[in-house]
Design an enzyme around this catalytic site. Sequence first.
Site, PDB file in Angstrom:
ATOM      1  N   ARG A 142     -21.897 -21.292  35.352  1.00 57.04           N
ATOM      2  CA  ARG A 142     -22.895 -20.227  36.408  1.00 57.04           C
ATOM      3  C   ARG A 142     -23.451 -21.286  37.446  1.00 57.04           C
ATOM      4  O   ARG A 142     -23.653 -20.769  38.690  1.00 57.04           O
ATOM      5  CB  ARG A 142     -23.946 -19.912  35.477  1.00 57.04           C
ATOM      6  CG  ARG A 142     -25.229 -19.316  36.452  1.00 57.04           C
ATOM      7  CD  ARG A 142     -26.352 -18.802  35.460  1.00 57.04           C
ATOM      8  NE  ARG A 142     -27.330 -18.256  36.433  1.00 57.04           N
ATOM      9  CZ  ARG A 142     -28.365 -18.625  36.794  1.00 57.04           C
ATOM     10  NH1 ARG A 142     -28.777 -19.791  36.463  1.00 57.04           N
ATOM     11  NH2 ARG A 142     -28.943 -17.825  37.464  1.00 57.04           N
ATOM     12  N   HIS A 162       0.939  -1.299   0.083  1.00 58.31           N
ATOM     13  CA  HIS A 162       0.218   0.123   0.083  1.00 58.31           C
ATOM     14  C   HIS A 162       0.888   1.212   0.299  1.00 58.31           C
ATOM     15  O   HIS A 162       1.509   1.610   1.020  1.00 58.31           O
ATOM     16  CB  HIS A 162      -1.075   0.011   1.251  1.00 58.31           C
ATOM     17  CG  HIS A 162      -1.763  -1.223   1.253  1.00 58.31           C
ATOM     18  ND1 HIS A 162      -1.257  -2.616   1.781  1.00 58.31           N
ATOM     19  CD2 HIS A 162      -2.933  -1.431   0.976  1.00 58.31           C
ATOM     20  CE1 HIS A 162      -2.182  -3.269   1.568  1.00 58.31           C
ATOM     21  NE2 HIS A 162      -3.423  -2.727   1.309  1.00 58.31           N
ATOM     22  N   HIS A 205     -27.642 -17.201  24.783  1.00 54.03           N
ATOM     23  CA  HIS A 205     -26.768 -16.970  25.749  1.00 54.03           C
ATOM     24  C   HIS A 205     -25.954 -18.367  26.156  1.00 54.03           C
ATOM     25  O   HIS A 205     -24.852 -18.405  26.822  1.00 54.03           O
ATOM     26  CB  HIS A 205     -27.499 -16.560  27.267  1.00 54.03           C
ATOM     27  CG  HIS A 205     -27.800 -15.043  27.168  1.00 54.03           C
ATOM     28  ND1 HIS A 205     -28.472 -14.570  26.151  1.00 54.03           N
ATOM     29  CD2 HIS A 205     -27.470 -14.241  28.096  1.00 54.03           C
ATOM     30  CE1 HIS A 205     -28.673 -13.218  26.180  1.00 54.03           C
ATOM     31  NE2 HIS A 205     -28.076 -13.190  27.612  1.00 54.03           N
TER      32      HIS A 205
END
Length: 671
Positions: free
Chosen positions: A523, A35, A476
């Site tokens: 959890r 570039h 979730h």
Amino acid sequence: MDIQELRTRNPDHWMRATAIRALALDAVANANSGHTGMPIGMADVATVLFGKHLKFDAKNPQWHDRDRFILSAGHGSMLIYSLLYLCGDPEVTLDEIKNFRQLGAKTAGHPENFLLKAVETTTGPLGQGISNSVGFAMAEEMLRARFGKKLVDHHTYVIAGDGCLMEGVSQEAIAIAGRHELSKLIVFWDNNDITIDGKVSLSDKTDQITRFKSAGWHVQEIDGHDAEAIDAAITAAKKAGKPSMIACKTHIALGHAAQDTSKGHGALTNAEQNTAAKDAWGWTTGPFEVPADVKSWWEEIGTRGAADRSEWEARLAGMSESRQKEFARVMNGEAPKKLSATVKALKKQISETAPKVATRKASEMALEVINPIMPETIGGSADLTGSNNTLTGDMGVFDVGSRKGRYVYWGIREHGMAAAMNGIALHGGLRPYGGTFMAFTDYARPSMRLAALMKVPTVFVMTHDSIGLGEDGPTHQPVEHLAISRATPNTLVFRPADAVETAEAWEIALKQTDTPSVLSLTRQGLPTVRTEHKTANLSEKGAYVLAEAAGKRQVILMATGSEVELALKAREALQAEGIGTRVVSMPCIELFEQQDEAYRRKVLPAGPVRVAVEAAVQFGWDKWLFSERGKRDKGAFVGMPGFGASAPAEVLFEKFGITSDAVVAAAKGLL
Ligand SMILES: Cc1ncc(C[n+]2csc(CCOP(=O)(O)OP(=O)(O)O)c2C)c(N)n1
Ligand SMILES: [Mg+2]
């Protein structure tokens, strides 16, 4: 833009900046790839920044109190390579410039932090560099608060393009920097109005000035080819008391036939046009040649910070021995010697009391004892502090008035958090960890991948790791995220079975210097399966025999995390029927893979049938079920067939057939 006017307005500056332009033009043309336009357009900004402001010592690019320079627009890599070559960085020789983008060259397509010492962070994926830079600036604030201005007092400078500002992650980063008033962060926006597809207006009409201001930034607009304006803007930015954005109006591929067009973005390889550009610039030396007076000016700039560095070294040497040692320890990323003993003591206590706790809670228990002995840990969460259990009592909150605080409220910005954590880790001196739900690994993923590529030991605390989270449902409930994380090279993925393995995982993660870790935590409560205290860190080998078969070994059950409990229950049932069953806990498959064949064979001998149980997709397990030890192994997988559902966790484990009965049936079906 009248080139003639630029050339005559400030001829010395022009030639110095044009040395960057010419090197970029030659290197890209020589490689036939790269570039060209961006380095040409930003050469003036870079020349003033390096020439007058950046505190650096080209011969010692990793001196700790240097200013950080981050090329967020990483495709313009020839900009930084030209600067380093001109300034006399010993790693960037003229041969390196000539070998731009070739195999084995340090001058890779995009700047890689692991190839060149002076490259602070790998860039190329647009938006990452500017987001890392927020972490760099936070780290500077944090370390200055801890070690004082005599040791830590530097700026973070960033060059970002239109692409960096369009990427969503930049919004997260800008908001975090503004909220925390990171006044030593200075971003130059290469405001050239061009991206690959054409003009920026094809896809955007954002008022960037208002955008940055609304997030709490100081903003200036300048002509990015006017050396005096650039200098004045940097001086003002340093005094702003806020993070600062300097919008630099530039011309991509200035002076080239491709100027101001998207053609100017990529590789400019037309020899005639390139010669014409050099003529327009007044550049008369041959390819890769820099006039001696220009080169020597740059080399002088490369040594300008040497005096600062030696004064800094003298200040460090004047400090107490213990302070020097501690500074060196954290900057080298060494865990304290006390870490192992601390984790051992916790493990002993857990094994004796055998609590039933979620591994996210176990993680907090580990952090409660680790954080006080590792002042370098920086915790945080993307607005799930109470769910990720990432905050411990002693940390204090990082804020404008409390830079010593070690906990960051990142907001709902998983990607920005992950990118900034990488920046904190790359800066050195600190160990960031941060939490979100495992399913939102996806939102943090581009930076998790870069942590692995860049070899930085960021710790990603990913809780709510399966259908075990229950009612929040399939959005979730991660099912594929373990596989994605495990498929990423140079990443340790821990799925601990209980509080003991969780403590072990933290010890391993915090001892890493070159590898990020993902902690996949539940959890729901889990029983302690490691009720017999072992001083050795059994998780270090990735997998180990948790319960041996009684009698002839016919079945091996492999499990991770919450499913280890199921495997143990299944073992009891199978043993009751006289079927000898071994249970292997596999908290970290990557570490198991790193063990020698003899150890792996010891844990998973050929012969018995194998059942793996994990509340996730099967992807990745076949290796352990079938191929690792040859054809004789018969295997089955008990896990998730697809996405989960919304219901209480116990109902979901039944519904998806992830039960000890299912494991027993699978094993018997193979015998
Ligand atoms: C995340 C990401 N998406 C896409 C690309 C491919 N890409 C490289 S440069 C570029 C255009 C960037 O435009 P800008 O930042 O304005 O650079 P300029 O053309 O001005 O040099 C794109 C799309 C990338 N490198 N990273
Ligand atoms: Mg652009």
